[in-house]
Structures are given as C-alpha cells and as structure tokens.
Design an enzyme around this catalytic site. Structure first.
Site, PDB file in Angstrom:
ATOM      1  N   LYS A 155       0.838  -1.200   0.000  1.00 24.16           N
ATOM      2  CA  LYS A 155       0.000   0.000   0.000  1.00 24.16           C
ATOM      3  C   LYS A 155       0.872   1.249   0.000  1.00 24.16           C
ATOM      4  O   LYS A 155       1.938   1.280   0.607  1.00 24.16           O
ATOM      5  CB  LYS A 155      -0.907  -0.006   1.238  1.00 24.16           C
ATOM      6  CG  LYS A 155      -2.008  -1.067   1.175  1.00 24.16           C
ATOM      7  CD  LYS A 155      -2.929  -0.960   2.363  1.00 24.16           C
ATOM      8  CE  LYS A 155      -4.080  -1.960   2.248  1.00 24.16           C
ATOM      9  NZ  LYS A 155      -5.016  -1.859   3.383  1.00 24.16           N
ATOM     10  N   HIS A 186      -7.378 -13.215   2.825  1.00 19.25           N
ATOM     11  CA  HIS A 186      -6.511 -12.707   3.889  1.00 19.25           C
ATOM     12  C   HIS A 186      -6.227 -13.749   4.973  1.00 19.25           C
ATOM     13  O   HIS A 186      -5.403 -13.503   5.858  1.00 19.25           O
ATOM     14  CB  HIS A 186      -7.170 -11.482   4.532  1.00 19.25           C
ATOM     15  CG  HIS A 186      -6.465 -10.188   4.231  1.00 19.25           C
ATOM     16  ND1 HIS A 186      -5.788  -9.972   3.045  1.00 19.25           N
ATOM     17  CD2 HIS A 186      -6.318  -9.053   4.952  1.00 19.25           C
ATOM     18  CE1 HIS A 186      -5.276  -8.751   3.060  1.00 19.25           C
ATOM     19  NE2 HIS A 186      -5.577  -8.177   4.207  1.00 19.25           N
ATOM     20  N   ARG A 239      -2.649 -14.743   5.575  1.00 19.59           N
ATOM     21  CA  ARG A 239      -1.914 -13.581   6.110  1.00 19.59           C
ATOM     22  C   ARG A 239      -2.160 -13.493   7.625  1.00 19.59           C
ATOM     23  O   ARG A 239      -1.221 -13.299   8.404  1.00 19.59           O
ATOM     24  CB  ARG A 239      -2.388 -12.312   5.398  1.00 19.59           C
ATOM     25  CG  ARG A 239      -1.765 -11.009   5.908  1.00 19.59           C
ATOM     26  CD  ARG A 239      -2.188  -9.885   4.963  1.00 19.59           C
ATOM     27  NE  ARG A 239      -1.958  -8.560   5.494  1.00 19.59           N
ATOM     28  CZ  ARG A 239      -0.814  -7.904   5.403  1.00 19.59           C
ATOM     29  NH1 ARG A 239       0.233  -8.465   4.829  1.00 19.59           N
ATOM     30  NH2 ARG A 239      -0.697  -6.670   5.865  1.00 19.59           N
ATOM     31  N   HIS A 274       2.455  -2.926   7.869  1.00 19.96           N
ATOM     32  CA  HIS A 274       1.531  -2.031   8.568  1.00 19.96           C
ATOM     33  C   HIS A 274       2.253  -0.725   8.915  1.00 19.96           C
ATOM     34  O   HIS A 274       3.331  -0.743   9.491  1.00 19.96           O
ATOM     35  CB  HIS A 274       1.035  -2.673   9.871  1.00 19.96           C
ATOM     36  CG  HIS A 274       0.084  -3.804   9.658  1.00 19.96           C
ATOM     37  ND1 HIS A 274      -0.159  -4.768  10.616  1.00 19.96           N
ATOM     38  CD2 HIS A 274      -0.706  -4.125   8.609  1.00 19.96           C
ATOM     39  CE1 HIS A 274      -1.042  -5.641  10.148  1.00 19.96           C
ATOM     40  NE2 HIS A 274      -1.386  -5.270   8.939  1.00 19.96           N
ATOM     41  N   TYR A 307      -3.405  -8.935  16.429  1.00 17.39           N
ATOM     42  CA  TYR A 307      -3.008 -10.344  16.436  1.00 17.39           C
ATOM     43  C   TYR A 307      -2.603 -10.820  17.832  1.00 17.39           C
ATOM     44  O   TYR A 307      -2.667 -12.007  18.119  1.00 17.39           O
ATOM     45  CB  TYR A 307      -1.880 -10.578  15.430  1.00 17.39           C
ATOM     46  CG  TYR A 307      -2.320 -10.332  14.012  1.00 17.39           C
ATOM     47  CD1 TYR A 307      -3.229 -11.189  13.395  1.00 17.39           C
ATOM     48  CD2 TYR A 307      -1.874  -9.228  13.294  1.00 17.39           C
ATOM     49  CE1 TYR A 307      -3.659 -10.954  12.097  1.00 17.39           C
ATOM     50  CE2 TYR A 307      -2.299  -8.993  12.005  1.00 17.39           C
ATOM     51  CZ  TYR A 307      -3.196  -9.858  11.407  1.00 17.39           C
ATOM     52  OH  TYR A 307      -3.629  -9.616  10.130  1.00 17.39           O
TER      53      TYR A 307
END
Length: 296
Positions: free
Chosen positions: A171, A242, A245, A268, A277
């Site tokens: 991104k 996802h 991931r 991130h 997580y």
C-alpha cells in the site's frame, strides 16, 4: 460536483499513490454520495452542501441496511473529499467536520490452526502444472504474510530464491523485502521449472503467477482457486484471501516473534493494526486452557 470528484481521484492516484482497491472504494463511495446530494437533496454545488445533507445521506445508507463498518468507511471518504476541496480552496468550509464516526465492534481475524494450514498446503496436486502453481502461491502466502494483491503483483525478478527473500510493493507504493523460508522457495522453484512453462504463451510475460491464458493471475482468479482448495482440504471455516496472512502473523506471535518485526513484514504503517493479532493469540490461549486444563 463531478469535476471536483475527478480532481480528487486524480490526487489520490498521482500524489497519494494509493492502492488500486482503495481508489476503487473511494470512487464508489463518493459517486453514490454526489448522486444522492444532487438528486435527493437537490444541491448542485459543493458550497451548497451542509452538515444536514451529509447526515441525510448517512441515514439513507442505514435505511439500506449498510453495516456500521460500511458507514464508517463512507464517512472517511466524504471527510477526505471535503478536506481536499478546502485545502485546494475549491470550497470555503468543510461540512463533514462535526460528523461522528459510528462506534465499531473490533472483530478478530479468522485464522487457521497448524493442522488446517498443513491440510490446505497439501491440497494442491503436484502432478499437474496447476497444482505446482497453487502450491507455490499458498506456500509463499503463508511464508511471508503478503497480501493477495501483492502476491499477484509479483514479477519474476521479485523472487530471489537463492538469497531467500521476496520483494513486493504494498500500500502507498511502499517496497518491502520479506524473508522466504526453504519450503516456500523450493515450491516456487518447482513451479518455475515444471509448472509455469506450461502456462506461458508469450515468453516476454513478466508475471510470476499466471492463469491458464498465460497472463497475470487476477485477485478473483486466486479467490476461486482458494475456495476449491479449501473444499479439497475439508476445511469448513469460511476462508478469505486474507486468512493465510492472518494465520502467518498469529503463528509468528504465538511462537515468540517480536511485534515490531511482524509489523514490518506485514507492511503495517501503524503498530496498533498489528496488535490485533496479540488479541487473537490471547483468545486462542484461553481456548486451549479451557479445553485441556482439568480445573478450567
């Protein structure tokens, strides 16, 4: 208003360099917003939009049964649009300033346990070039935690197998270098030697993972493959692109990996995104305790 929207989209594409899916999301939200403002609220200029028109539009979304998460995303799109117009001096005010974002429930990502991961990774049939490709993709996803959009964006020269890493563009057009384990590297090499040549029709094709036409695999194409392999593996969980991931990050943290290192590998920008997580691992620990402790 359409001209102002075009200018904003150009800003997102050229100056912000946002991911394609993010840009599509902004455009979808804001086209619906502009259409509602013009046709239902009968406001034909940017400066005619006030807080009440935005509130009416959000109420319209709620009446349509849109979730709090979807409404929150629309508010973010609207706010970014009006802030851009104010910054560019196209508008004299930002009517979205006092709009509150709805409270969202924080849902924990779904992950596979180690046995389910093994079953999924063993599902592709390695006697076919399709199986070799699918095995390489799954092993790469679980080994690196890259997004599916990053996976299908990989080119041949992004995989450095002998050195044990892959290079991907995430991104915001940010580059990441991610370690690659031996198992994934072996699966990719097998695919390159025996699988990919059977797909390729144009020798100049640069894409690492290709479809049956010999062209770059799409996100939709991968999603279809994953659904088939999930069924083949007998996994009843509702998997998304996802899921591997999420599983990658959770299993790393469960085995003592540093949160900052996981953040960097996932790409991130904010560590609070990675911290979710840690909640997953705590929940899984509670489940294990409840299942196995004699006095739980």
């Amino acid at each position: 208003m359409e001209d102002e929207l075009k200018d904003f989209m150009h800003f997102l594409i050229v100056e912000k360099a946002l991911a394609k899916n993010t840009i599509v999301s902004y455009e979808r939200d804001l086209k619906a917003y502009v259409k509602y403002i013009k046709t239902v609220e009968n406001v034909q200029s940017i400066d005619g939009i006030g807080r009440i028109q935005i509130v009416h539009f959000l109420g319209h979304l709620k009446e349509q049964g849109k979730s709090s998460r979807t409404i929150a995303r629309n508010i973010a799109s609207i706010r970014a649009f009006h802030q851009f117009l104010l910054r560019e001096k196209v508008a004299e005010q930002d009517p979205s300033v006092q709009i509150e974002t709805p409270q969202l429930e924080r849902t924990l990502p779904k992950v596979l346990n180690l046995q389910e991961v093994e079953r999924l990774l063993e599902a592709p049939k390695l006697t076919t070039h399709y199986g070799l490709r699918d095995k390489a993709m799954l092993e790469l996803l679980y080994a690196t935690g890259i997004r599916v959009s990053e996976l299908i964006g990989l080119n041949l020269d992004d995989a450095h197998l002998t050195m044990g890493f892959v290079r991907c563009i995430g991104k915001g057009n940010k580059e990441r270098i991610i370690p690659l384990g031996r198992t994934a590297a072996t699966a990719i090499q097998e695919y390159l030697n025996k699988g990919r040549p059977q797909f390729i029709k144009n020798q100049r094709e640069e894409s690492l993972f290709v479809n049956h036409h010999g062209r770059r695999l799409t996100r939709q194409g991968f999603w279809k493959i994953l659904k088939g392999l999930t069924k083949e593996a007998g996994i009843e969980k509702d998997l998304t692109p996802h899921t591997l991931r999420h599983s990658f990050a959770t299993h790393l943290l469960e085995n003592g990996a540093d949160l900052r290192a996981v953040q960097e590998m996932l790409g991130h920008s904010d560590i609070s995104t990675t911290q979710i997580y840690t909640h997953v691992t705590k929940t899984r620990l509670k489940d294990v305790y409840s299942q196995f402790h004699p006095r739980a």
